[in-house]
Each structure stands twice: as structure tokens, then as C-alpha cells.
Design an enzyme around this catalytic site. Structure first.
Site, PDB file in Angstrom:
ATOM      1  N   ARG A  57      52.406  40.761  36.899  1.00  0.00           N
ATOM      2  CA  ARG A  57      53.205  39.979  35.948  1.00  0.00           C
ATOM      3  C   ARG A  57      54.534  39.533  36.557  1.00  0.00           C
ATOM      4  NH1 ARG A  57      56.151  42.514  32.975  1.00  0.00           N
ATOM      5  NH2 ARG A  57      54.762  44.276  32.578  1.00  0.00           N
ATOM      6  N   TYR A 110      54.864  15.874  22.945  1.00  0.00           N
ATOM      7  CA  TYR A 110      53.523  16.471  22.888  1.00  0.00           C
ATOM      8  C   TYR A 110      53.416  17.303  21.597  1.00  0.00           C
ATOM      9  CZ  TYR A 110      49.630  19.399  24.403  1.00  0.00           C
ATOM     10  OH  TYR A 110      48.442  20.063  24.495  1.00  0.00           O
ATOM     11  N   ASP A 182      60.067  17.010  30.615  1.00  0.00           N
ATOM     12  CA  ASP A 182      58.629  17.219  30.797  1.00  0.00           C
ATOM     13  C   ASP A 182      58.101  16.048  31.630  1.00  0.00           C
ATOM     14  OD1 ASP A 182      55.839  17.216  30.538  1.00  0.00           O
ATOM     15  OD2 ASP A 182      55.890  18.016  28.498  1.00  0.00           O
ATOM     16  N   LYS A 207      47.038  19.376  33.653  1.00  0.00           N
ATOM     17  CA  LYS A 207      46.679  17.955  33.631  1.00  0.00           C
ATOM     18  C   LYS A 207      46.523  17.407  35.051  1.00  0.00           C
ATOM     19  CE  LYS A 207      47.205  18.709  29.288  1.00  0.00           C
ATOM     20  NZ  LYS A 207      48.468  18.457  28.594  1.00  0.00           N
TER      21      LYS A 207
END
Ligand SMILES: *Cc1c(COP(=O)(O)O)cnc(C)c1O
Length: 402
Positions: A57, A110, A182, A207
Site C-alpha cells: 500500500r 465527469y 483533469d 482511458k
């Protein structure tokens, strides 16, 4: 060794084969933990005196490699990987803000980012407002004394609106706000917000960067100073990405430049083709003169207007359904940036949370279709769109006539 202890030793790790040569391809390192010689050794890694990993992590070789690759494209001092685009924006906010801070965000974000801003953050004690980011004066008017951060997308979904990032960066600087951008749609090959004054850039790696619809990851790029508290948020809230997904994304990125170039050329040609079709009411493509932000797009992107095209079919849901059914091999799948072309329907997917009236106010109607253009030969795309559109015009002519 007795038979029994031999069987028992299988449970222990076998040493990894040594090799004087090394693999061309990055190994996938799925380990959740790293081993140190002794307490002093682990301690020196934790204190940064020796370079190394500790616990999954807290960072992995595959994530670090991918982060460095994306940060170098963005021209950033440092990069971080998160488990998704949404966890990237969450980590930025969790790492940098305090309850009571005000966040100002674009009004065409978004869908899930919009939900985060308008529903989740207020629940946690943050103040938020959304504003049309293409109207810099409106953004300035919405700034409050406790505004800390301005959150915008370079290219909005689905109408591909483009705020003037240079003007917003100047405004953010003059009011001491962080400008968080973004950059998922353009990718750093088309646009590099940090060079123009943005404070932090993030991506849905899911994406175009990964490019094959088989990865869910996010990335954050900024200065070391800003990424240090964001990294703490990732480790504390558990927002890290999986090594296997990082490995797939790295593999996909080898062809990023080819995919962006071909997708962009195809999209420009498809936009012009669609604009000539009688069944199409309107086309949105930043490269076209009739796009409201064409001038801004040209200034920011030069001649690279991206692989996304949106258009409006003349007709409602029924026409849309018929069009989708008539497309032979282009799938209706609500994602973007895949190597192959796919379409989405914002009213049913990304913007389903809004009322029809709210969608209409943004310019998103039942006939609105978003196309993520892939790398196929353009003739293939043109033939398939032409066939599906003629199906729609024929049957609507028939139903009008009958
Ligand atoms: C998909 C997307 C996101 C969210 O990314 P996930 O990887 O799906 O969490 C954020 N911003 C934009 C512009 C996106 O397209």
C-alpha cells in the site's frame, strides 16, 4: 531431510533465479510486502537513507515506474499512481484540504467527479460551488475568502468545452488558489497543463493512457511539495493501484503516441463526415470552426484536437436505439480512450443523475452521442457510420411518411 520436512519446505519461498542478464520487459511485482535483513535495514529504508519498498500500500515498483513515465510526459517533478481516476481526485482533496475549505469546480465535470463535489464533499464539511469554467469572470466572482482550490477539466464531457487554462492559471495564482486540472481527454501528448501554470494534473489512466479498456487506475502529477501530502493520503486511505494494472498500463503506453495521433486524425475526419449527414443535427469537435471554444482549443492544443467527437442525432431515444443496433461492430460502451472506436450515450450513462431539464440546460439531449475514436482505418469507420445513419434516416423518413 525426511520426506515429511521436504513436503513442509514447499510452503517456504524458493529463491528467485539469478541472472547475469536482465529482462527486457518490466517484471510484474505483485508482492504485498518486502523483506529486510534486520530492523536497522528496514529502518533505514523507512527513513529514506536507502532506496527501497516496504509494504504494497506504501508503494510498488510497477506503480513507481508508471508514475515516473507519466510524470515525465507531463513535465512534472513527481508522479503518483492511484487505484482509479476517482481515487486520484479524492487523494488530491483528502491530502491538501481541511473541512471548511471552499472548492470551486467546473459545471461540466465527469459525472462521478460532479457527484463528489456536489454531494460527498459537502457531507464531509467542505463548501463547494460549481461554475461555468469557460467564463473566467464568473469563476472570479465565485471565489470566496476560504476558496482553496479550483478544479477543472481541460476538455469537458460530452460537449468538449474547453476552459482557458492559461487565464484560469493566472487567476488562481493571483488569488493563491491551487489549480487542479483533469487532463484525461487530451493526454499529455496534446496538452501539458503544468507548463502553463496549473498546480496539479491528474488522469484517469483507465482511458487513453492505458488504452485497452483492461485497466482501472489514476495518476497525479505535481511538485514534490504538493505530492508529499497527497502520497500520505493515498497510503492512509488505501487508494493505491495494483501492480498488475500498472504493468498493463505501462505496456499500453508504449503505443500511446501512435494511438493519439491516429485517433486524432480519425476524429477530425469523422467530425467533418458527420457534419455533412442529414440525420445529424449538430457536431461538437474542438477542431471545427463551429465549436464554441475553437479559438481557445487552437491556442492551447495547436492542431491536435483529440480523439473525442460528440454529435446529436435528429430524433429521440428511439432513433438512438435504432442507430446503436445498426452499428455493426462499434459497441455502445460507456468508456473512452480504447484502441478501438466506441460510442456512449450521456443521457443514460455519465449524466443519468441529472434531470432531463438540467441536461437540456447543459446542451445534452436524448440524441446526443459521444464517440471515442480509435485507430481503425478511417474507411472502416466511415462505412459503418454511413450505414447506420442511413438506416436511421430511412426508417425516420418511413415513419414520418406513414
Ligand atoms: C473516467 C474519468 C474519470 C474517472 O476515472 P476512473 O478511472 O473511471 O475512476 C475522471 N475524469 C474523466 C475526465 C474521466 O473520463
Amino acid at each position: 531431510m525426511s520426506e515429511e520436512t521436504k513436503h513442509q519446505s514447499v510452503v517456504r519461498r524458493t529463491p528467485f533465479p539469478r541472472s547475469a542478464t536482465w529482462p527486457l520487459v518490466s517484471p510484474i511485482v505483485p508482492t504485498a510486502v518486502f523483506v529486510a535483513r534486520d530492523a536497522d535495514h528496514m529502518n533505514s529504508v523507512y527513513e529514506g537513507r536507502e532506496q527501497g519498498f516496504t509494504y504494497g500500500r506504501e508503494g510498488s515498483p510497477n506503480a513507481e515506474l508508471l508514475a515516473a513515465k507519466i510524470a515525465s510526459l507531463e513535465g512534472a517533478e513527481f508522479g503518483l499512481i492511484t487505484s482509479s481516476g476517482m481515487s486520484a481526485v479524492a487523494a488530491i482533496l483528502l491530502g491538501l484540504l481541511n473541512a471548511g475549505d471552499h472548492i470551486l469546480a467546473g459545471n461540466q465535470l465527469y459525472g462521478r467527479t460532479m457527484r463528489l463535489v456536489t454531494q460527498e464533499l459537502p457531507r464531509l464539511g467542505f463548501a463547494t460551488d460549481v461554475v461555468d469554467a469557460t467564463d473566467v469572470a464568473a469563476v472570479e466572482r465565485a471565489i470566496r475568502p476560504n476558496t482553496r482550490l479550483l478544479l477543472v477539466e481541460v476538455v469537458s464531457n460530452p460537449l468538449l468545452r474547453i476552459p482557458d487554462i492559461v487565464a484560469l492559471a493566472a487567476l488562481a495564482r493571483s488569488r493563491s488558489l491551487l489549480l487542479v486540472v483533469d487532463n484525461t481527454f487530451p493526454t499529455p501528448l496534446t496538452f501539458r497543463p503544468l507548463a502553463l501554470g496549473a498546480s496539479i494534473v491528474f488522469h484517469s489512466v483507465t482511458k487513453m493512457l492505458a488504452g485497452h479498456s483492461d485497466v482501472t487506475l489514476g495518476a497525479i502529477c505535481a511538485s514534490r511539495e504538493l505530492t508529499t501530502p497527497i502520497r500520505e493520503a493515498i497510503v492512509t486511505w488505501g487508494l493505491n493501484g495494483s501492480p498488475f494494472d500498472c504493468w498493463l498500463a505501462e505496456r499500453g503506453m508504449h503505443t500511446l503516441e501512435l494511438r493519439v495521433a491516429r485517433g486524432t486524425a480519425n476524429a477530425a475526419a469523422l467530425a467533418d463526415f458527420l457534419a455533412r449527414q442529414p440525420a445529424v443535427r449538430r457536431v461538437f469537435y474542438p477542431g471545427r470552426m463551429d465549436h464554441p471554444d475553437h479559438a481557445v482549443a487552437r491556442r492551447l492544443f495547436g492542431e491536435q484536437f483529440g480523439n473525442m467527437v460528440t454529435f446529436e442525432l435528429a430524433g429521440g431515444r428511439e432513433t438512438v436505439n435504432r442507430f446503436m443496433q445498426a452499428l455493426q461492430s462499434i459497441p455502445f460502451a460507456p468508456t473512452l480512450g480504447d484502441v478501438s472506436t466506441m460510442i456512449s450515450h450521456p443521457a443514460v450513462t455519465s449524466h443519468r443523475g441529472l434531470t432531463a431539464a438540467a441536461r437540456d440546460a447543459l446542451g445534452i439531449h436524448e440524441g446526443t452521442i459521444r464517440v471515442s475514436v480509435g485507430v481503425e482505418a478511417f474507411s472502416l469507420l466511415e462505412d459503418e457510420f454511413r450505414a447506420a445513419l442511413s438506416e436511421v434516416s430511412t426508417s425516420s423518413a418511413a415513419s414520418t411518411g406513414g
